[in-house]
Write a protein that holds these residues in place. Structure first.
Motif, PDB file in Angstrom:
ATOM      1  N   ASP A 138       0.860  -1.252  -0.054  1.00  0.00           N
ATOM      2  CA  ASP A 138       0.182   0.083  -0.018  1.00  0.00           C
ATOM      3  C   ASP A 138       0.796   1.226  -0.196  1.00  0.00           C
ATOM      4  N   GLY A 139       0.907   1.832  -1.097  1.00  0.00           N
ATOM      5  CA  GLY A 139       1.696   3.185  -1.308  1.00  0.00           C
ATOM      6  C   GLY A 139       3.138   3.126  -1.538  1.00  0.00           C
ATOM      7  N   PHE A 140       3.717   1.679  -1.958  1.00  0.00           N
ATOM      8  CA  PHE A 140       5.093   1.762  -2.167  1.00  0.00           C
ATOM      9  C   PHE A 140       5.241   0.687  -3.125  1.00  0.00           C
ATOM     10  N   THR A 141       6.645   0.590  -3.684  1.00  0.00           N
ATOM     11  CA  THR A 141       6.986  -0.560  -4.566  1.00  0.00           C
ATOM     12  C   THR A 141       8.473  -0.169  -4.731  1.00  0.00           C
ATOM     13  N   GLY A 142       9.242  -1.434  -4.717  1.00  0.00           N
ATOM     14  CA  GLY A 142      10.453  -1.249  -4.833  1.00  0.00           C
ATOM     15  C   GLY A 142      11.271  -2.635  -4.982  1.00  0.00           C
ATOM     16  N   TRP A 143      12.758  -2.690  -5.054  1.00  0.00           N
ATOM     17  CA  TRP A 143      13.528  -3.840  -5.172  1.00  0.00           C
ATOM     18  C   TRP A 143      14.112  -4.166  -3.761  1.00  0.00           C
ATOM     19  N   LEU A 144      14.239  -5.155  -3.338  1.00  0.00           N
ATOM     20  CA  LEU A 144      15.077  -5.679  -2.370  1.00  0.00           C
ATOM     21  C   LEU A 144      16.247  -6.496  -2.818  1.00  0.00           C
ATOM     22  N   ARG A 145      17.546  -5.973  -2.637  1.00  0.00           N
ATOM     23  CA  ARG A 145      18.696  -6.476  -3.115  1.00  0.00           C
ATOM     24  C   ARG A 145      19.471  -7.016  -1.871  1.00  0.00           C
ATOM     25  N   GLY A 146      20.534  -7.807  -2.265  1.00  0.00           N
ATOM     26  CA  GLY A 146      21.485  -8.252  -1.364  1.00  0.00           C
ATOM     27  C   GLY A 146      21.303  -9.588  -0.592  1.00  0.00           C
ATOM     28  N   PRO A 147      22.295  -9.947  -0.112  1.00  0.00           N
ATOM     29  CA  PRO A 147      22.282 -11.308   0.532  1.00  0.00           C
ATOM     30  C   PRO A 147      21.102 -11.466   1.563  1.00  0.00           C
ATOM     31  N   SER A 148      20.685 -12.897   1.386  1.00  0.00           N
ATOM     32  CA  SER A 148      19.253 -13.072   2.317  1.00  0.00           C
ATOM     33  C   SER A 148      19.658 -13.035   3.771  1.00  0.00           C
ATOM     34  N   ALA A 180      27.081   0.950  -2.932  1.00  0.00           N
ATOM     35  CA  ALA A 180      28.140   1.329  -2.039  1.00  0.00           C
ATOM     36  C   ALA A 180      27.654   0.417  -0.690  1.00  0.00           C
ATOM     37  N   LEU A 181      26.249   0.413  -0.394  1.00  0.00           N
ATOM     38  CA  LEU A 181      25.882  -0.315   0.750  1.00  0.00           C
ATOM     39  C   LEU A 181      25.757  -1.769   0.484  1.00  0.00           C
ATOM     40  N   LEU A 182      25.515  -2.385  -0.674  1.00  0.00           N
ATOM     41  CA  LEU A 182      25.463  -3.767  -1.012  1.00  0.00           C
ATOM     42  C   LEU A 182      27.159  -4.143  -0.775  1.00  0.00           C
ATOM     43  N   ALA A 183      28.125  -3.397  -1.201  1.00  0.00           N
ATOM     44  CA  ALA A 183      29.363  -3.828  -1.114  1.00  0.00           C
ATOM     45  C   ALA A 183      29.711  -3.939   0.293  1.00  0.00           C
ATOM     46  N   ARG A 184      29.153  -3.196   1.364  1.00  0.00           N
ATOM     47  CA  ARG A 184      29.526  -3.406   2.596  1.00  0.00           C
ATOM     48  C   ARG A 184      28.719  -4.433   3.343  1.00  0.00           C
ATOM     49  N   GLY A 185      28.012  -5.296   2.526  1.00  0.00           N
ATOM     50  CA  GLY A 185      27.146  -6.565   3.155  1.00  0.00           C
ATOM     51  C   GLY A 185      25.828  -6.333   3.571  1.00  0.00           C
ATOM     52  N   LEU A 186      25.373  -5.255   3.431  1.00  0.00           N
ATOM     53  CA  LEU A 186      23.896  -4.816   3.761  1.00  0.00           C
ATOM     54  C   LEU A 186      22.955  -5.031   2.582  1.00  0.00           C
ATOM     55  N   ALA A 187      21.652  -5.401   3.101  1.00  0.00           N
ATOM     56  CA  ALA A 187      20.765  -5.430   1.946  1.00  0.00           C
ATOM     57  C   ALA A 187      20.115  -4.100   1.905  1.00  0.00           C
ATOM     58  N   VAL A 188      19.653  -3.742   0.320  1.00  0.00           N
ATOM     59  CA  VAL A 188      19.061  -2.512   0.249  1.00  0.00           C
ATOM     60  C   VAL A 188      17.622  -2.561  -0.314  1.00  0.00           C
TER      61      VAL A 188
END
Length: 330
Positions: free
Chosen positions: A111-121, A146-154
């Motif tokens: 509801d009111g958003f859409t996007g892509w979840l990327r990175g390690p599970s 830059a955030l993905l390279a640091r191991g975070l999900a985005v």
């Protein structure tokens, strides 16, 4: 505004978003009026779609699709009539790119958003990227990288009145409700927020009101807006994204973080460019000063969104978010 003035004004934003500066100059040199902006940028995006279809590898195809997404998004920055297909084109190109390049990426909508979840599970934390008045999830791919390279999900998102949702929804000031639904949909316990431009207000407001936010950063975010002093192009864009001039005035009255800043208990980094001087916009220094754990990074030569100074703030911001979400205090 003349075409060459518009091209100059958007120069660092476009190159900061990742388009080739030489190609940007070639495309904008051919503009005869600002009305040519959208069609010219859409044509450039379609050329990248053709390259993707003709590519000799999936990697090359994905890279061309990411570039197409950038050009489609930049087409939406036309100051007057906009082609609604541009935002849809950006969304579709990004979807195709991530399907090719990152099979594990997941589309998440609600509801009111859409996007892509990327990175390690099994990422230790997830960062939600919050766009602004006329930005979208396709604009900040380098920040996501830059955030993905640091191991975070985005999770790079479009909210109400933003990106692919701009044609069917309008901006809402209580963005914390949207982010709350995002957190529920992602099913994560630890999140950080990075808000850019007006998204900085959304992120700071959410950090004050949503207890599940563990770290936050803003880039060129407003502390306060004054409708009467805002430049006409900003008021016009605000009216388009809220639905009317009256709705835009009402929205702007909400943009004041004086009462909310002391309630932000998460580590906060506020990034400003000292050359980012827009009438009617109070920049972020008071936000950093009033927040209990606020810090302030001011880049003397930085402009709005600091596209001309990426190395001066982007690694620092990515490190701030990573430490806050994964360090001992987290």
């Amino acid at each position: 505004m003349k075409a060459h003035d518009l091209a100059a004004a958007q120069w660092t934003r476009a190159t900061g978003a990742g388009v080739d500066p030489h190609e940007y100059r070639r495309v904008t040199a051919g503009l005869t009026s600002v009305d040519d902006w959208g069609p010219s940028f859409v044509r450039t995006a379609h050329a990248y779609l053709t390259r993707a279809d003709q590519a000799g590898s999936s990697l090359s195809a994905g890279e061309h699709l990411l570039m197409a997404a950038r050009w489609f998004h930049l087409a939406t920055l036309a100051p007057r009539a906009q082609d609604p297909r541009a935002a849809a084109g950006a969304d579709h190109a990004l979807s195709r790119a991530l399907t090719v390049l990152e099979p594990g990426a997941r589309r998440v909508s609600g509801d009111g958003f859409t996007g892509w979840l990327r990175g390690p599970s099994d990422a230790p934390a997830t960062v939600v990227l919050v766009p602004g008045l006329d930005s979208a999830k396709e604009e900040f791919l380098d920040l996501a990288a830059a955030l993905l390279a640091r191991g975070l999900a985005v999770f790079a998102m479009d909210g109400p009145g933003q990106g692919v949702l701009a044609g069917t929804t309008t901006l809402q000031p209580d963005y914390e409700q949207v982010v709350g639904r995002v957190i529920d949909a992602l099913g994560v316990a630890c999140i950080g927020l990075v808000g850019l431009s007006l998204g900085g207000y959304f992120a700071a407001r959410t950090a004050a009101l949503e207890p599940r936010v563990s770290a936050v950063a803003t880039v060129s975010g407003p502390f306060r807006l004054d409708w009467e002093e805002l430049p006409a192009p900003v008021r016009d864009m605000m009216a388009r994204r809220t639905g009317s001039a009256e709705a835009a005035r009402d929205f702007v009255r909400h943009v004041d973080l004086a009462a909310l800043a002391p309630r932000i208990t998460a580590p906060l980094l506020v990034v400003d460019g000292e050359e980012d001087v827009i009438p009617g916009v109070t920049n972020g220094e008071p936000l950093a000063r009033l927040a209990p754990h606020g810090s302030y990074l001011s880049v003397p030569h930085g402009d709005h969104l600091l596209g001309n100074a990426r190395t001066d703030w982007l690694p620092h911001l990515a490190d701030h978010i990573t430490r806050a979400l994964t360090g001992p205090r987290a």
